[in-house]
Design a protein around this motif. Structure first.
Motif, PDB file in Angstrom:
ATOM      1  N   LEU A   1       0.829  -1.207   0.000  1.00  0.00           N
ATOM      2  CA  LEU A   1       0.000   0.000   0.000  1.00  0.00           C
ATOM      3  C   LEU A   1       0.863   1.257   0.000  1.00  0.00           C
ATOM      4  N   ASN A   2       1.951   1.235   0.766  1.00  0.00           N
ATOM      5  CA  ASN A   2       2.864   2.385   0.762  1.00  0.00           C
ATOM      6  C   ASN A   2       3.546   2.550  -0.594  1.00  0.00           C
ATOM      7  N   THR A   3       3.851   1.434  -1.251  1.00  0.00           N
ATOM      8  CA  THR A   3       4.437   1.496  -2.594  1.00  0.00           C
ATOM      9  C   THR A   3       3.473   2.145  -3.572  1.00  0.00           C
ATOM     10  N   LEU A   4       2.206   1.728  -3.534  1.00  0.00           N
ATOM     11  CA  LEU A   4       1.202   2.304  -4.422  1.00  0.00           C
ATOM     12  C   LEU A   4       0.996   3.788  -4.151  1.00  0.00           C
ATOM     13  N   LEU A   5       0.806   4.143  -2.889  1.00  0.00           N
ATOM     14  CA  LEU A   5       0.522   5.536  -2.544  1.00  0.00           C
ATOM     15  C   LEU A   5       1.723   6.440  -2.807  1.00  0.00           C
ATOM     16  N   GLY A   6       2.903   6.003  -2.353  1.00  0.00           N
ATOM     17  CA  GLY A   6       4.099   6.836  -2.489  1.00  0.00           C
ATOM     18  C   GLY A   6       4.469   7.086  -3.935  1.00  0.00           C
ATOM     19  N   ASN A   7       4.488   6.049  -4.753  1.00  0.00           N
ATOM     20  CA  ASN A   7       4.902   6.215  -6.144  1.00  0.00           C
ATOM     21  C   ASN A   7       3.852   6.921  -6.992  1.00  0.00           C
ATOM     22  N   ARG A   8       2.579   6.640  -6.734  1.00  0.00           N
ATOM     23  CA  ARG A   8       1.529   7.361  -7.469  1.00  0.00           C
ATOM     24  C   ARG A   8       1.533   8.838  -7.112  1.00  0.00           C
ATOM     25  N   PHE A   9       1.765   9.139  -5.843  1.00  0.00           N
ATOM     26  CA  PHE A   9       1.810  10.526  -5.408  1.00  0.00           C
ATOM     27  C   PHE A   9       2.992  11.257  -6.038  1.00  0.00           C
ATOM     28  N   MET A  10       4.152  10.564  -6.153  1.00  0.00           N
ATOM     29  CA  MET A  10       5.318  11.177  -6.772  1.00  0.00           C
ATOM     30  C   MET A  10       5.056  11.483  -8.238  1.00  0.00           C
ATOM     31  N   ILE A  11       4.438  10.560  -8.958  1.00  0.00           N
ATOM     32  CA  ILE A  11       4.122  10.792 -10.373  1.00  0.00           C
ATOM     33  C   ILE A  11       3.187  11.984 -10.509  1.00  0.00           C
ATOM     34  N   PHE A  12       2.185  12.052  -9.645  1.00  0.00           N
ATOM     35  CA  PHE A  12       1.240  13.178  -9.674  1.00  0.00           C
ATOM     36  C   PHE A  12       1.948  14.500  -9.415  1.00  0.00           C
ATOM     37  N   LEU A  13       2.797  14.554  -8.399  1.00  0.00           N
ATOM     38  CA  LEU A  13       3.495  15.789  -8.068  1.00  0.00           C
ATOM     39  C   LEU A  13       4.375  16.265  -9.210  1.00  0.00           C
ATOM     40  N   ILE A  14       5.121  15.344  -9.801  1.00  0.00           N
ATOM     41  CA  ILE A  14       6.065  15.718 -10.860  1.00  0.00           C
ATOM     42  C   ILE A  14       5.326  16.268 -12.073  1.00  0.00           C
ATOM     43  N   HIS A  15       4.161  15.722 -12.384  1.00  0.00           N
ATOM     44  CA  HIS A  15       3.385  16.234 -13.512  1.00  0.00           C
ATOM     45  C   HIS A  15       2.589  17.481 -13.135  1.00  0.00           C
ATOM     46  N   PHE A  16       2.285  17.656 -11.861  1.00  0.00           N
ATOM     47  CA  PHE A  16       1.487  18.788 -11.408  1.00  0.00           C
ATOM     48  C   PHE A  16       2.301  20.071 -11.328  1.00  0.00           C
ATOM     49  N   ASP A  17       3.526  19.988 -10.837  1.00  0.00           N
ATOM     50  CA  ASP A  17       4.338  21.175 -10.572  1.00  0.00           C
ATOM     51  C   ASP A  17       5.334  21.409 -11.713  1.00  0.00           C
ATOM     52  N   PRO A  18       5.229  22.524 -12.441  1.00  0.00           N
ATOM     53  CA  PRO A  18       6.185  22.820 -13.526  1.00  0.00           C
ATOM     54  C   PRO A  18       7.628  22.929 -13.040  1.00  0.00           C
ATOM     55  N   ASN A  19       7.827  23.287 -11.759  1.00  0.00           N
ATOM     56  CA  ASN A  19       9.185  23.388 -11.229  1.00  0.00           C
ATOM     57  C   ASN A  19       9.891  22.035 -11.172  1.00  0.00           C
ATOM     58  N   LEU A  20       9.117  20.969 -11.242  1.00  0.00           N
ATOM     59  CA  LEU A  20       9.689  19.631 -11.206  1.00  0.00           C
ATOM     60  C   LEU A  20       9.853  19.027 -12.602  1.00  0.00           C
ATOM     61  N   HIS A  21       9.620  19.838 -13.638  1.00  0.00           N
ATOM     62  CA  HIS A  21       9.794  19.362 -15.013  1.00  0.00           C
ATOM     63  C   HIS A  21      11.257  19.521 -15.423  1.00  0.00           C
ATOM     64  N   THR A  22      12.119  18.782 -14.745  1.00  0.00           N
ATOM     65  CA  THR A  22      13.557  18.817 -14.990  1.00  0.00           C
ATOM     66  C   THR A  22      14.042  17.387 -15.236  1.00  0.00           C
ATOM     67  N   PRO A  23      15.256  17.231 -15.792  1.00  0.00           N
ATOM     68  CA  PRO A  23      15.754  15.867 -16.062  1.00  0.00           C
ATOM     69  C   PRO A  23      15.751  14.951 -14.839  1.00  0.00           C
ATOM     70  N   VAL A  24      16.155  15.491 -13.672  1.00  0.00           N
ATOM     71  CA  VAL A  24      16.202  14.657 -12.463  1.00  0.00           C
ATOM     72  C   VAL A  24      14.834  14.065 -12.165  1.00  0.00           C
ATOM     73  N   TYR A  25      13.800  14.891 -12.198  1.00  0.00           N
ATOM     74  CA  TYR A  25      12.465  14.417 -11.847  1.00  0.00           C
ATOM     75  C   TYR A  25      11.820  13.641 -12.987  1.00  0.00           C
ATOM     76  N   PHE A  26      12.280  13.858 -14.217  1.00  0.00           N
ATOM     77  CA  PHE A  26      11.824  13.014 -15.318  1.00  0.00           C
ATOM     78  C   PHE A  26      12.242  11.567 -15.064  1.00  0.00           C
ATOM     79  N   PHE A  27      13.493  11.369 -14.647  1.00  0.00           N
ATOM     80  CA  PHE A  27      13.961  10.017 -14.329  1.00  0.00           C
ATOM     81  C   PHE A  27      13.230   9.469 -13.101  1.00  0.00           C
ATOM     82  N   LEU A  28      12.965  10.341 -12.123  1.00  0.00           N
ATOM     83  CA  LEU A  28      12.265   9.891 -10.920  1.00  0.00           C
ATOM     84  C   LEU A  28      10.833   9.459 -11.236  1.00  0.00           C
TER      85      LEU A  28
END
Length: 280
Positions: A36-63
């Motif tokens: 459950l933590n794997t599902l919540l944590g990774n889905r939340f990370m994907i959402f954040l990276i696509h939600f925040d333009p400040n995270l549209h960088t190579p590092v977060y693309f790989f993440l």
């Protein structure tokens, strides 16, 4: 053995932890929490990276690629998902190496990031297909797999014919996807450590070493567990030990990745605050 006088096996039974009934409830609860933590944590990370333009960088693309991979890897545990599980494990090895390379050279070209990620996914599929197609498996008699999933090494132990060629192919693939890539990752972090030592501010050095140390810990857990499974002589392997080692790279690492790589990052914390403010 005369193969004409044996019955072929097409169905397998996974015994999991049924030979340790006293641990069943505790292990079920632990795996459920991790999943459950794997599902919540990774889905939340994907959402954040696509939600925040400040995270549209190579590092977060790989993440985001790593989070998506961990979502798939944590779920691909059913017997019919053997090929998928192998491909995802190989992709994680390649993607961790690509991320280590990015930390060294600080990639600024988005096209290069896409190419590296696509190469990681594509190479994992090719290597897995080559391995699966090269295996010579003939099953007869025993059909009980002492594992949680249909893991390739446990499956080979049920093969009636000579398995030396199969073990050789797995070893060759493991040398490339494990030893060479792990060596590359370690070399990358050595170069990072040498660069960090040149930072004059003690606080900056401590922050950099802390971040890199956390990342290296997760990488070591993943590679260490997988290497201990696939790079040792199979005659010395213990089925019970192997299936519990697989929990580290199959369940624990996908849960830890979003915590270590991202949730401790100030940019991600800023993105979380933005999401919370939008909801209020």
């Amino acid at each position: 053995m005369d193969m004409d006088n044996v019955t072929a096996v097409f169905q397998f039974l996974l015994i999991g932890i049924s030979n340790y009934p006293q641990w069943r409830d505790m292990f079920f609860t632990l795996v459920l929490i991790i999943y459950l933590n794997t599902l919540l944590g990774n889905r939340f990370m994907i959402f954040l990276i696509h939600f925040d333009p400040n995270l549209h960088t190579p590092v977060y693309f790989f993440l985001s690629n790593l989070s998506f991979l961990d979502l798939c890897y944590g779920t691909a545990s059913m017997p019919q998902a053997l090929v998928v599980s192998l491909a995802l494990a190989t992709a994680e090895c390649l993607l961790l190496a690509a991320m280590a390379y990015d930390r060294v050279v600080a990639i600024n070209n988005p096209l290069l990031c896409v190419c590296l990620a696509a190469t990681s996914w594509g190479t994992s599929l090719v290597l897995t297909a080559m391995l699966i197609l090269s295996l010579r498996l003939h099953f007869c008699g025993a059909n009980v797999i002492n594992h949680f999933v249909c893991e390739i090494l446990s499956l080979i132990k049920l093969v009636c014919s000579d398995t030396s060629f199969n073990e050789l192919m797995i070893l060759i693939t493991s040398v490339f996807t494990l030893l060479l890539l792990f060596g590359f990752v370690l070399l990358s972090y050595v170069r990072i450590a040498m660069a960090v030592k040149k930072i004059h501010l003690a606080q900056g050095r401590l922050k950099a070493f802390t971040t890199c140390g956390s990342h290296l810990t997760v990488v070591t857990i993943f590679y260490g567990a997988v290497i201990s499974m696939y790079m040792k002589p199979q005659s010395n392997s213990s089925p019970d030990q192997d299936k519990f080692i697989s929990v580290f790279y199959g369940a624990l690492t996908p849960m830890l990745n979003p915590l270590i790589y991202s949730l401790r990052n100030k940019d991600v914390k800023g993105a979380i605050r933005k999401v919370m403010l939008k909801r209020t």
